[in-house]
Design an enzyme around this catalytic site. Sequence first.
Site, PDB file in Angstrom:
ATOM      1  N   PRO A  67       1.658  -1.062   7.276  1.00 10.14           N
ATOM      2  CA  PRO A  67       0.398  -1.363   8.047  1.00 10.14           C
ATOM      3  C   PRO A  67      -0.353  -0.254   7.855  1.00 10.14           C
ATOM      4  O   PRO A  67       0.002   1.296   7.684  1.00 10.14           O
ATOM      5  CB  PRO A  67       0.901  -1.375   9.372  1.00 10.14           C
ATOM      6  CG  PRO A  67       2.288  -1.700   9.239  1.00 10.14           C
ATOM      7  CD  PRO A  67       2.809  -1.070   8.033  1.00 10.14           C
ATOM      8  N   GLU A  68      -1.722  -0.327   7.499  1.00  6.40           N
ATOM      9  CA  GLU A  68      -2.703   0.731   7.269  1.00  6.40           C
ATOM     10  C   GLU A  68      -3.373   1.008   8.923  1.00  6.40           C
ATOM     11  O   GLU A  68      -3.060   0.443   9.974  1.00  6.40           O
ATOM     12  CB  GLU A  68      -3.810   0.299   6.419  1.00  6.40           C
ATOM     13  CG  GLU A  68      -2.820   0.148   5.071  1.00  6.40           C
ATOM     14  CD  GLU A  68      -3.794   0.417   3.541  1.00  6.40           C
ATOM     15  OE1 GLU A  68      -4.821   1.128   3.677  1.00  6.40           O
ATOM     16  OE2 GLU A  68      -3.018  -0.243   2.575  1.00  6.40           O
TER      17      GLU A  68
ATOM     18  N   LYS B  40      -1.408   6.341  11.085  1.00 10.08           N
ATOM     19  CA  LYS B  40      -0.425   5.203  11.458  1.00 10.08           C
ATOM     20  C   LYS B  40       0.610   5.209  12.609  1.00 10.08           C
ATOM     21  O   LYS B  40       1.676   4.647  12.712  1.00 10.08           O
ATOM     22  CB  LYS B  40       0.363   5.166  10.238  1.00 10.08           C
ATOM     23  CG  LYS B  40      -0.449   4.802   8.893  1.00 10.08           C
ATOM     24  CD  LYS B  40       0.173   4.820   7.505  1.00 10.08           C
ATOM     25  CE  LYS B  40      -0.738   4.371   6.395  1.00 10.08           C
ATOM     26  NZ  LYS B  40      -0.088   4.604   5.199  1.00 10.08           N
TER      27      LYS B  40
ATOM     28  N   ARG C  35       4.653   4.551  -5.328  1.00 16.12           N
ATOM     29  CA  ARG C  35       3.772   3.344  -4.624  1.00 16.12           C
ATOM     30  C   ARG C  35       3.014   2.969  -5.977  1.00 16.12           C
ATOM     31  O   ARG C  35       2.723   3.730  -6.791  1.00 16.12           O
ATOM     32  CB  ARG C  35       2.896   3.604  -3.691  1.00 16.12           C
ATOM     33  CG  ARG C  35       3.601   4.339  -2.491  1.00 16.12           C
ATOM     34  CD  ARG C  35       4.409   3.229  -1.552  1.00 16.12           C
ATOM     35  NE  ARG C  35       3.460   2.110  -1.156  1.00 16.12           N
ATOM     36  CZ  ARG C  35       2.688   2.057  -0.037  1.00 16.12           C
ATOM     37  NH1 ARG C  35       2.844   3.367   0.835  1.00 16.12           N
ATOM     38  NH2 ARG C  35       2.198   1.249   0.548  1.00 16.12           N
TER      39      ARG C  35
END
Length: 270
Positions: A2-3, A52, A258
């Site tokens: 989640p951002e 976050k 990533r």
Amino acid sequence: MPEGHTLHRLARLHRRLFARRPVSVSSPQGRFAGSAALLDGQVLTGAEAHGKHLFHRYGRDRVVHVHLGLYGTFADNALPAPEPVGQLRMRLVGETHFADLRGPTACELITSAEARALRARLGPDPLRRDADPDRVWERISRSRSPLATLLMDQTVVSGVGNVYRAELLFRHGLDPQLPGRALDRATWDEMWPDLVALMRDGVRVGRIDTVAPEHDPRRRGEPGRKDRHGGEVYVYRRAGLPCLVCGSEVRTAAHAARNLFWCPTCQPDR
Ligand SMILES: [Zn+2]
């Protein structure tokens, strides 16, 4: 993962559903049971996010710090709550709703001083009114690291994840490998308010939309994006597809474990 917009939405939702009233707190799985027992029946005085990280405040000095990590979820629903199943780390029950936290990287009871110390290690969060973009600029403009690395470094700027990183770099025509110190101030001065606006929009609608109306494929009668992240984006997870602006094939490469996405034409190597 989640951002930041997701955590700010949760904070907002938890304030609305649970704050200023006593809540029942439990840890059916047991891993947070000792702390939950201390909080059970107390008044949740506030909830806020920084990047976050999510913070639930009880009284003056008790804070529950939550980080969802890659797999965590914090899901709410109207009462009655079903019997707990599986690995349920924390359950909050209010007057009308309950919320279940599963699989977080962190769920810990800390003091206000510890929460302040934790926040002091985080970079400014574009979604917070106290964010100072000059602090981000100081870090970026002194660094030889690529922008792709700096934007994901939570001590530089907090709350930006893989989607906002890819989209912000695209929207400003920046090669992800450009070193921070090669970025010019005028471009940064346009990037920050753009990032703030994109992320606020994310909080409002609950998904990440970054495509300007004139580039939206639906305007040309083409189908919209189908992806579990929702939202219409320029390059994120669009590798091999034509760029919505120039038609070049969107590229991808692994960067610090990533995936990075960019358009080689719109984001040239300078
Ligand atoms: Zn392009």
